[in-house]
Design a protein around this motif. Structure first.
Motif, PDB file in Angstrom:
ATOM      1  N   VAL A  50       0.834  -1.204   0.000  1.00  0.00           N
ATOM      2  CA  VAL A  50       0.000   0.000   0.000  1.00  0.00           C
ATOM      3  C   VAL A  50       0.863   1.245   0.000  1.00  0.00           C
ATOM      4  O   VAL A  50       0.628   2.213  -0.742  1.00  0.00           O
ATOM      5  CB  VAL A  50      -0.945   0.004   1.229  1.00  0.00           C
ATOM      6  N   VAL A  51       1.890   1.207   0.836  1.00  0.00           N
ATOM      7  CA  VAL A  51       2.803   2.352   0.937  1.00  0.00           C
ATOM      8  C   VAL A  51       3.537   2.570  -0.378  1.00  0.00           C
ATOM      9  O   VAL A  51       3.669   3.705  -0.854  1.00  0.00           O
ATOM     10  CB  VAL A  51       3.801   2.150   2.091  1.00  0.00           C
ATOM     11  N   PHE A  52       3.998   1.495  -1.001  1.00  0.00           N
ATOM     12  CA  PHE A  52       4.757   1.626  -2.243  1.00  0.00           C
ATOM     13  C   PHE A  52       3.901   2.183  -3.381  1.00  0.00           C
ATOM     14  O   PHE A  52       4.376   2.978  -4.194  1.00  0.00           O
ATOM     15  CB  PHE A  52       5.351   0.270  -2.651  1.00  0.00           C
ATOM     16  N   VAL A  53       2.627   1.784  -3.444  1.00  0.00           N
ATOM     17  CA  VAL A  53       1.716   2.325  -4.469  1.00  0.00           C
ATOM     18  C   VAL A  53       1.516   3.828  -4.237  1.00  0.00           C
ATOM     19  O   VAL A  53       1.564   4.633  -5.184  1.00  0.00           O
ATOM     20  CB  VAL A  53       0.363   1.589  -4.453  1.00  0.00           C
ATOM     21  N   ALA A  54       1.296   4.207  -2.983  1.00  0.00           N
ATOM     22  CA  ALA A  54       1.113   5.626  -2.658  1.00  0.00           C
ATOM     23  C   ALA A  54       2.373   6.414  -2.959  1.00  0.00           C
ATOM     24  O   ALA A  54       2.320   7.542  -3.471  1.00  0.00           O
ATOM     25  CB  ALA A  54       0.736   5.779  -1.180  1.00  0.00           C
ATOM     26  N   VAL A  55       3.514   5.829  -2.654  1.00  0.00           N
ATOM     27  CA  VAL A  55       4.807   6.485  -2.921  1.00  0.00           C
ATOM     28  C   VAL A  55       4.981   6.732  -4.413  1.00  0.00           C
ATOM     29  O   VAL A  55       5.356   7.828  -4.840  1.00  0.00           O
ATOM     30  CB  VAL A  55       5.966   5.630  -2.372  1.00  0.00           C
ATOM     31  N   ALA A  56       4.729   5.706  -5.230  1.00  0.00           N
ATOM     32  CA  ALA A  56       4.896   5.844  -6.682  1.00  0.00           C
ATOM     33  C   ALA A  56       3.981   6.928  -7.241  1.00  0.00           C
ATOM     34  O   ALA A  56       4.403   7.766  -8.051  1.00  0.00           O
ATOM     35  CB  ALA A  56       4.627   4.504  -7.364  1.00  0.00           C
ATOM     36  N   ALA A  57       2.712   6.930  -6.811  1.00  0.00           N
ATOM     37  CA  ALA A  57       1.761   7.939  -7.298  1.00  0.00           C
ATOM     38  C   ALA A  57       2.163   9.338  -6.840  1.00  0.00           C
ATOM     39  O   ALA A  57       2.118  10.299  -7.622  1.00  0.00           O
ATOM     40  CB  ALA A  57       0.358   7.600  -6.797  1.00  0.00           C
TER      41      ALA A  57
END
Length: 238
Positions: A8-15
């Motif tokens: 979840v964190v990695f998806v938010a980070v990428a966006a």
């Protein structure tokens, strides 16, 4: 942080990093609420500052040929000073009053932009820079005021993104230093930031490419879309 929350964190980070590299700011619009939900308010705000600080190093390098040092220095210094003060006062300020003040500033700035009152926009830039740092220090996001302060410098889109990247870097590094000293950040948090470096590189490249394609008019639309997004988030919190 629990391992199952990392995707979840990695998806938010990428966006967040892609948006930030495209507009010059806006990463905290996605990252701060996501991490606040995952980690809790204070820890989430602190972790977002660390990740955004690291990403802004990459952004400054990516836009190194369009960094308006001379024009941006006063704004950057005031952002840093305001951020230090705000970080020291984390959550002790009346958040509702600050939210209302930020929204009113946005409305006034939008009217100034629409009416092309360039002189007034330039005069208000230093005050907005200091206020953006202060609000960032205790809320985790300075997006609206920082965007308005830097836009008052009347730069083209690439130099505007460069100036926003430098201002963001100074602000996020300041917050990270204060909150590391206050034990809100630890070695594990820095390890997560290190793991996210590949995402920073890819997202920054994609964001910069998008910025170059959209042109000045497209960037103006993107800028105000991010501003409206910040304002919507603030209104939702009232």
């Amino acid at each position: 942080m629990e391992p199952y929350l990392l995707p979840v964190v990695f998806v938010a980070v990428a966006a967040a990093f892609t948006l930030s590299a495209s507009a010059g700011f806006g990463g905290s619009l996605i990252l701060v609420p996501t991490l606040a939900l995952v980690l809790g308010t204070k820890s989430g705000v602190a972790m977002a500052a660390l990740l955004l600080a690291a990403n802004n190093v990459v952004k400054v390098f990516a836009y190194r040929e369009t960094l308006p040092y001379r024009k941006a220095v006063p704004v950057i210094v005031l952002v840093g000073a305001g951020t230090f003060l705000g970080a020291k006062l984390l959550v002790s300020a009346p958040e509702r009053a600050v939210t209302i003040a930020v929204i009113l500033s946005f409305v006034v700035a939008f009217l100034v932009e629409s009416l092309d009152l360039t002189r007034f926009r330039r005069l208000g830039s230093p005050l907005l820079a200091f206020a953006s740092g202060a609000t960032s220090g205790f809320s985790g996001t300075s997006g609206p005021l920082k965007g308005l302060a830097v836009r008052g410098l009347d730069l083209d889109r690439l130099h505007l993104v460069g100036a926003l990247s430098m201002a963001s870097l100074v602000g996020d590094v300041t917050k990270t230093a204060v909150w590391t000293d206050a034990a809100l950040l630890n070695g594990g948090d820095y390890l997560i930031a290190l793991v996210c470096v590949p995402l920073m590189l890819v997202a920054t490249f994609m964001g910069r490419r998008f910025n170059k394609k959209i042109g000045e008019r497209g960037y103006t639309g993107l800028f105000w879309t991010v501003m409206v997004g910040y304002t919507g988030r603030l209104l939702a919190g009232l």
